[in-house]
Design an enzyme around this catalytic site. Structure first.
Site, mmCIF file in Angstrom:
data_model
loop_
_atom_site.group_PDB
_atom_site.id
_atom_site.type_symbol
_atom_site.label_atom_id
_atom_site.label_comp_id
_atom_site.label_asym_id
_atom_site.label_seq_id
_atom_site.Cartn_x
_atom_site.Cartn_y
_atom_site.Cartn_z
ATOM 1 N N LYS A 27 0.839 -1.219 0.000
ATOM 2 C CA LYS A 27 0.000 0.000 0.000
ATOM 3 C C LYS A 27 0.871 1.264 0.000
ATOM 4 O O LYS A 27 0.476 2.279 -0.549
ATOM 5 C CB LYS A 27 -0.960 0.019 1.193
ATOM 6 C CG LYS A 27 -1.979 -1.116 1.179
ATOM 7 C CD LYS A 27 -3.248 -0.788 0.434
ATOM 8 C CE LYS A 27 -4.014 -2.044 0.136
ATOM 9 N NZ LYS A 27 -5.261 -2.032 -0.449
ATOM 10 N N LYS A 45 -2.979 -10.151 -7.213
ATOM 11 C CA LYS A 45 -4.272 -10.464 -6.606
ATOM 12 C C LYS A 45 -5.389 -9.591 -7.195
ATOM 13 O O LYS A 45 -5.170 -8.405 -7.446
ATOM 14 C CB LYS A 45 -4.134 -10.196 -5.106
ATOM 15 C CG LYS A 45 -5.358 -10.442 -4.271
ATOM 16 C CD LYS A 45 -5.080 -10.077 -2.826
ATOM 17 C CE LYS A 45 -5.510 -8.658 -2.504
ATOM 18 N NZ LYS A 45 -6.773 -8.522 -1.807
ATOM 19 N N LYS A 62 -10.168 -4.830 -5.064
ATOM 20 C CA LYS A 62 -11.220 -3.813 -5.248
ATOM 21 C C LYS A 62 -10.653 -2.477 -5.713
ATOM 22 O O LYS A 62 -11.249 -1.790 -6.524
ATOM 23 C CB LYS A 62 -11.922 -3.553 -3.918
ATOM 24 C CG LYS A 62 -12.965 -4.520 -3.527
ATOM 25 C CD LYS A 62 -13.693 -3.949 -2.321
ATOM 26 C CE LYS A 62 -13.566 -4.832 -1.110
ATOM 27 N NZ LYS A 62 -12.481 -4.481 -0.222
#
Ligand code: AQP
Length: 324
Positions: free
Chosen positions: A110, A192, A195
């Site tokens: 992140k 992966k 969203k």
């Protein structure tokens, strides 16, 4: 068994969220004591729009009800409405080593993804997650592969707390599905499905034309054989996993069925399978879309029930830590 799991209101749910986690929650609520939460406080750690956060929470609630989360059978609530989560998070911060937090894969990813917003919440995310889980004396946490490391840290925090202040928390176990714990991105099968990267996703409520577009353009490889080989053929292996999980046919049987056929034929069949399998969810969601009063009532009741458990745990924690 006591079960807890959560999902962030960072976007629509995709088939990875469903196959890795939510599908199993629906089953577990039939036999276990389940608590499921929309973890809105976690979602504040990445860029978001405050003006539409409540709308996203509402949409995610509808999504859960549409796929079968039953508020009569499980406690279903929004994290920020039960203040004990943040209080316990602060207290657990005092036993959690900073070094462990900075080693977390999600934190590293992140911080790369959101270079201009490396906030302390991003680092402390797993401590809040530990608070979510430990507050309910959770024994099992059903999750996808990406969250496994955070559950390991939750276990470390719980053990440290118990050693320092006396037996308080159960040590929770992660529960991952054998197949489907990590559904890969359709546009890059080495990453992966996520969203926050909409181009990687097939969303659970996508309309048939969108399903077709997404699957037909999913990245595969130049070799033509429909064979499960995660190392050399990650794209087709991911699609075979999805086919298997929605059809319940063993992967070998699917491979046999498509022997001598091309990727195009396989993808067309997968489009049909997904369009049919996801139809009941799309229909149920549409029924729920205009029932905001009912949805808010469900969330209010859920928060009330969650608070009763959370407050009892916090009484115990405060006493053990010398706060009362
Ligand atoms: N690709 C995936 N395959 C299998 N399981 C997955 N999960 C997420 N992605 C996959 C599982 O879904 C649950 C809820 O996810 P979350 O929203 O709390 O966490 P996340 O891992 O941050 O989900 P996303 O989709 O990747 O969201 P963003 O983009 O916001 O970070 C978890 O149990 C998770 O393991």
């Amino acid at each position: 068994m006591k079960i807890f799991s959560g999902i962030q209101p960072t976007g629509e749910i995709h088939i990875g969220n469903y196959l890795g986690a939510i599908k199993h929650w629906v089953k577990l609520q039939e036999t276990q004591e389940c608590i499921f939460s929309i973890v809105d406080l976690h979602s504040l750690t990445t860029p978001y729009n405050p003006e539409i956060l409540q709308k996203k929470i509402l949409e995610l609630t509808i999504a859960h009800l549409a796929v079968g989360i039953n508020p009569e059978k499980s406690i279903f609530f929004v994290q920020s409405r039960v203040k004990e989560h943040t209080e316990l998070c602060w207290l657990l911060n005092t036993v959690c080593p900073v070094g462990d937090l900075s080693r977390m894969t999600q934190y590293k990813e992140k911080t790369k993804q959101f270079k201009k917003n490396i906030n302390a919440g991003l680092l402390n995310y797993p401590v809040l997650q530990a608070a979510d889980i430990l507050l309910y004396k959770t024994e099992i946490v059903p999750i996808g592969e990406d969250q496994k490391q955070h559950i390991e840290l939750t276990r470390t925090i719980a053990k440290k707390f118990n050693t320092k202040f006396g037996e308080t928390f159960k040590i929770p176990e992660p529960q991952l599905p054998k197949i489907g714990a990590k559904i890969m991105a359709l546009n890059d099968p080495t990453k992966k499905m996520s969203k926050s990267m909409p181009e990687s996703c097939l969303f659970l409520f996508d309309e048939p034309d969108k399903i077709k577009k997404r699957i037909m353009s999913a990245i595969t490889d130049t070799d033509k054989t429909i064979k499960y080989d995660i190392k050399n053929k990650p794209g087709i292996s991911n699609l075979l996993t999805i086919y298997h999980l929605f059809s319940n046919k063993p992967i070998q049987e699917i491979e046999k069925e498509f022997e001598g056929k091309g990727y195009g034929d396989f993808k067309k069949e997968l489009v049909e399978l997904l369009t049919e399998s996801l139809k009941p969810f799309r229909e149920k969601r549409k029924e729920l879309l205009n029932q905001e009063a009912l949805i808010q009532k469900i969330l209010n009741n859920g928060a009330k029930k969650a608070k009763i458990v959370a407050q009892a745990t916090m009484e115990d924690v405060r006493k053990k830590m010398g706060l009362i």
